[in-house]
Design a protein around this motif. Structure first.
Motif, PDB file in Angstrom:
ATOM      1  N   UNK A   1       0.747  -0.949  -0.017  1.00  9.28           N
ATOM      2  CA  UNK A   1      -0.264  -0.186  -0.234  1.00  9.28           C
ATOM      3  C   UNK A   1       0.803   1.539  -0.129  1.00  9.28           C
ATOM      4  N   UNK A   2      -0.108   3.011   0.118  1.00  9.10           N
ATOM      5  CA  UNK A   2       0.727   3.324  -0.136  1.00  9.10           C
ATOM      6  C   UNK A   2       0.961   4.062   0.931  1.00  9.10           C
ATOM      7  N   UNK A   3       2.018   4.944   0.998  1.00 11.06           N
ATOM      8  CA  UNK A   3       2.060   5.908   2.508  1.00 11.06           C
ATOM      9  C   UNK A   3       2.848   7.549   1.662  1.00 11.06           C
ATOM     10  N   UNK A   4       2.675   8.414   2.682  1.00 15.35           N
ATOM     11  CA  UNK A   4       2.819   9.705   2.473  1.00 15.35           C
ATOM     12  C   UNK A   4       4.012  10.383   3.555  1.00 15.35           C
ATOM     13  N   UNK A   5       4.721  10.300   3.836  1.00 16.89           N
ATOM     14  CA  UNK A   5       6.076  10.785   4.687  1.00 16.89           C
ATOM     15  C   UNK A   5       5.906  12.406   4.416  1.00 16.89           C
ATOM     16  N   UNK A   6       6.039  12.838   6.063  1.00 18.11           N
ATOM     17  CA  UNK A   6       6.505  14.059   5.763  1.00 18.11           C
ATOM     18  C   UNK A   6       6.658  14.698   7.646  1.00 18.11           C
ATOM     19  N   UNK A   7       7.780  15.365   7.499  1.00 21.42           N
ATOM     20  CA  UNK A   7       8.843  16.072   8.324  1.00 21.42           C
ATOM     21  C   UNK A   7       9.747  16.887   9.050  1.00 21.42           C
ATOM     22  N   UNK A   8      10.157  18.365   9.037  1.00 20.47           N
ATOM     23  CA  UNK A   8       9.402  17.642  10.573  1.00 20.47           C
ATOM     24  C   UNK A   8       7.549  17.941  10.610  1.00 20.47           C
ATOM     25  N   UNK A   9       6.769  17.153  11.833  1.00 18.44           N
ATOM     26  CA  UNK A   9       6.094  17.506  12.136  1.00 18.44           C
ATOM     27  C   UNK A   9       5.396  18.937  12.577  1.00 18.44           C
ATOM     28  N   UNK A  10       6.520  19.257  13.928  1.00 18.53           N
ATOM     29  CA  UNK A  10       6.376  20.702  14.212  1.00 18.53           C
ATOM     30  C   UNK A  10       7.506  21.505  13.788  1.00 18.53           C
ATOM     31  N   UNK A  11       7.334  23.099  13.922  1.00 16.12           N
ATOM     32  CA  UNK A  11       8.572  23.691  13.734  1.00 16.12           C
ATOM     33  C   UNK A  11       9.047  24.704  13.853  1.00 16.12           C
ATOM     34  N   UNK A  12       9.733  25.595  14.603  1.00 19.51           N
ATOM     35  CA  UNK A  12       9.639  26.853  15.288  1.00 19.51           C
ATOM     36  C   UNK A  12      10.451  27.611  14.473  1.00 19.51           C
ATOM     37  N   UNK A  13      10.293  28.780  13.706  1.00 18.27           N
ATOM     38  CA  UNK A  13      11.333  29.047  13.436  1.00 18.27           C
ATOM     39  C   UNK A  13      11.349  31.189  13.082  1.00 18.27           C
ATOM     40  N   UNK A  14      12.752  32.053  13.892  1.00 16.44           N
ATOM     41  CA  UNK A  14      12.702  32.944  13.445  1.00 16.44           C
ATOM     42  C   UNK A  14      11.758  33.797  11.869  1.00 16.44           C
ATOM     43  N   UNK A  15      11.594  34.514  11.825  1.00 13.17           N
ATOM     44  CA  UNK A  15      11.976  35.509  10.102  1.00 13.17           C
ATOM     45  C   UNK A  15      13.096  35.578   9.984  1.00 13.17           C
ATOM     46  N   UNK A  16      13.222  35.457   9.026  1.00 14.67           N
ATOM     47  CA  UNK A  16      14.593  36.082   8.204  1.00 14.67           C
ATOM     48  C   UNK A  16      15.644  34.094   8.418  1.00 14.67           C
ATOM     49  N   UNK A  17      14.700  33.216   8.213  1.00 11.92           N
ATOM     50  CA  UNK A  17      15.946  31.903   9.007  1.00 11.92           C
ATOM     51  C   UNK A  17      14.951  30.729   7.226  1.00 11.92           C
ATOM     52  N   UNK A  18      16.465  30.467   6.922  1.00  7.90           N
ATOM     53  CA  UNK A  18      15.553  29.048   6.044  1.00  7.90           C
ATOM     54  C   UNK A  18      15.008  27.770   6.221  1.00  7.90           C
TER      55      UNK A  18
END
Lengths: 114, 110
Positions: A1-18
């Motif tokens: 069966x097909x599965x789809x993965x994403x990461x990370x689940x949550x992310x907190x980043x400062x303005x201007x960061x990549x």
């Protein structure tokens, strides 16, 4: 069966960061791949879609970019995040061809830009 | 242009039946999809219509009229866990894009 993965689940980043969000699909070949963003309480905004390796269609002009280095890998990037980039980012896949072509979503990445 | 309209919010009682309508105006059509999205989670696929008529899947049914640009999702025997947003989407025939409505938030009350 097909599965789809994403990461990370949550992310907190400062303005201007990549930013780099990754999505991979298993159990299918040559899928169509999509990146959506959903702001709080809003609908889905299509950002990019890809029908093959190296083929990217951009729907909204912005400071984001996407790449598809492998058949089942889709990456969303930014060189400098803005406050308005906060949201729920969803990767999705669908089959190619003339069948049902149902679109299936990954679990999403919740991005907060401070 | 491309436009999909759904009611913003609906409320129903546990055990009841609710119908969520969706009207669409798109340049191409290659199927209409319904998704369920619980708060904080990704959308999950519920049903698909490409021909006119009713598709039934357990407590959920979806109807399509292509000539009217109209679909509805029917939920029977409502349960508390059905409280969620329901998204209507049309697959464009000219591209590989899916156009989404803004969703209908359904609240099921005891």
């Amino acid at each position: 069966s097909q599965t789809i993965h994403q990461w990370p689940a949550t992310l907190v980043q400062p303005v201007g960061s990549p930013l780099s969000l990754e999505c991979t699909v298993e159990g299918t070949s040559n899928p169509n791949l999509y990146w959506y963003r959903q702001a709080a309480g809003r609908g889905l905004q299509l950002l990019f879609y890809s029908v093959g390796i190296g083929q990217i269609s951009s729907e909204v002009p912005q400071n984001l970019s996407a790449s598809r280095p492998q058949d089942r890998q889709f990456i969303l990037s930014s060189k400098k995040l803005l406050l308005s980039d906060s949201g729920f980012y969803l990767c999705a896949w669908s089959t190619t061809g003339r069948g049902t072509d149902t679109q299936y979503f990954g679990p999403g990445t919740r991005l907060t830009v401070l | 242009g491309q436009n999909i309209d759904q009611p913003t919010e609906m409320t129903a009682t546990e055990g009841a039946i609710v119908q969520i309508n969706c009207t669409y105006q798109t340049s191409g059509f290659n199927g209409l999809f319904w998704y369920q999205q619980h708060a904080g989670e990704a959308p999950t696929f519920l049903s698909y219509n490409v021909l006119d008529g009713l598709e039934e899947k357990g407590r959920f049914s979806s109807f399509l009229s292509r000539s009217k640009g109209y679909s509805y999702l029917l939920l029977k025997e409502l349960q508390m866990k059905d409280s969620a947003s329901y998204l209507c989407a049309v697959r464009d025939s000219g591209t590989y894009k899916y156009i989404f409505g803004t969703g209908t938030r359904l609240k099921v009350l005891a």
